[in-house]
Design an enzyme around this catalytic site. Structure first.
Site, short mmCIF file in Angstrom:
data_model
loop_
_atom_site.label_atom_id
_atom_site.label_comp_id
_atom_site.label_asym_id
_atom_site.label_seq_id
_atom_site.Cartn_x
_atom_site.Cartn_y
_atom_site.Cartn_z
N ASP A 76 0.76 -0.86 0.15
CA ASP A 76 -0.35 0.23 -0.22
C ASP A 76 1.04 1.32 -0.17
OD1 ASP A 76 0.59 -0.59 3.01
OD2 ASP A 76 -0.88 0.39 3.46
N GLU A 137 0.05 -1.10 5.87
CA GLU A 137 1.43 -0.50 6.81
C GLU A 137 1.10 0.65 6.82
OE1 GLU A 137 4.85 0.98 8.26
OE2 GLU A 137 3.94 1.16 5.65
#
Length: 370
Positions: A76, A137
């Site tokens: 991400d 994350e």
């Protein structure tokens, strides 16, 4: 780096994957699954929760009942959809590859997965290897933290492919991160005819923000930041509500506990206001242990054999999934990803020349960590 590998990495960067775009993140996970298709790798895909994309747990290496080498990457990014078309177009400028997420951290994830795949094919891993690829994350890993900690407890080492720092430096310690939300409630009133009856929640929030910012102590490595404020309903109304988040960074567990107590204990300046605080430590401090120091020494010796000097940096302010494994007492080496600069900015780039030597280092770590 071969032209074919560079083309693949460019495809990764073109596949935009901001954390809250589950479809984009899952396209990235699809690319990883395809990357492993011709290798002896067991693939477990964990469906996304909380509106997030899927996670992957990849396993390879000897089938022995012993602690594993855990590798962690996230796919991400912080850049919203359309960034690559508008504000940060993909381009190669000499040794620099520009694009959203290339430095943090698609470059590091890509070459680490290539190293993992090559070691799996050759059967050369020193231990079982578990590679966790996460979708969340950048927002603190709310979905994958339990997975990371579960696998971490059964691991001998943890390797994290966050980007290198300050010209290629490795990361062996990070600050802990706290996240808090503050809600201030006052009393609404007409700003013209009934002003004195109101209790301005924004005004009270300003007082609270001064108190929060005053907790910063650079000498102890403590920082508190209020980066956003929202409140009010109309320009001619004394606002009833105001909200703001707080970012906390600390170097030690003790300071995390003390600052958490202080923030959760914020009190209104007047009984007519109500102050409610929620939240806590999002990532525990990642303190450099003796085990991590030995792991770094081992990696530095391997890097010297490859032909470059591996240097550690001072404690990093940003958190990573390495905070979780380090807090469990697992020797953890972070910053193993691509060299470059501009994480979370519109000048983000990775250095193409850093990929091959760092991929070799990852390969050798997987082959020698006994």
């Amino acid at each position: 780096m071969t032209s074919a590998a560079l083309d693949t990495l460019i495809t990764w960067v073109r596949t935009e994957s901001p954390t809250h775009d589950a479809a984009g993140v899952n396209l990235m996970m699809d690319l990883v699954v395809a990357q492993m298709a011709d290798a002896p790798v067991a693939v477990e895909r964990i469906p996304g929760e909380q509106g997030l994309g899927d996670a992957l747990v990849l396993r390879a290496g000897p089938q022995r009942d012993e602690p594993a080498i855990l590798v962690m990457s996230h796919l991400d990014t912080v850049h919203p959809l359309g960034t690559i078309e508008r504000d940060l177009p993909l381009k190669v400028d000499g040794d620099r590859l520009y694009g959203p997420g290339i430095y943090d951290m698609k470059g590091g994830a890509y070459f680490a997965l290539e190293a993992f795949k090559d070691v799996a094919r050759r059967g050369s891993a020193a231990r079982p290897v578990v590679f966790i690829v996460t979708p969340d994350e950048e927002i603190g890993s709310p979905m994958t933290r339990p997975v990371i900690e579960d696998v971490g407890r059964r691991s001998a080492y943890a390797l994290v492919t966050e980007p290198a720092r300050d010209g290629g430096r490795i990361v062996t310690s990070r600050k802990g991160v706290g996240r808090f939300d503050v809600h201030v409630e006052g009393r609404p009133a007409h700003a013209g005819s009934r002003h004195k009856d109101g209790r301005n929640a924004i005004y009270e929030a300003a007082r609270q923000i001064l108190a929060v910012e005053a907790l910063t102590d650079y000498g102890r490595g403590i920082t508190t930041t209020v980066g956003m404020v929202s409140g009010g309903t109309a320009v001619n109304t004394v606002p009833q509500h105001c909200r703001f988040p707080v970012d906390l960074r600390v170097e030690t567990v003790a300071d995390g506990e003390a600052m958490t107590k202080a923030l959760l204990g914020l009190k209104p300046s007047h009984p007519d206001f109500r102050v409610t605080v929620t939240g806590g430590m999002n990532r525990p401090p990642y303190e450099r242990s003796e085990g991590t120091s030995r792991l770094f020494d081992h990696a530095r010796a391997l890097a010297a054999e490859i032909g470059f000097d591996l240097v550690t940096c001072d404690k990093v302010g940003g958190g990573s999934d390495g905070n979780f494994t380090a807090a469990l007492g697992i020797p953890t080496l972070d910053g193993l990803g691509i060299d470059g600069d501009g994480a979370h900015t519109l000048q983000e780039y990775g250095l193409i020349s850093s990929i091959a030597p760092r991929q070799k280092l990852m390969t050798r770590l997987l082959e020698t960590l006994r």
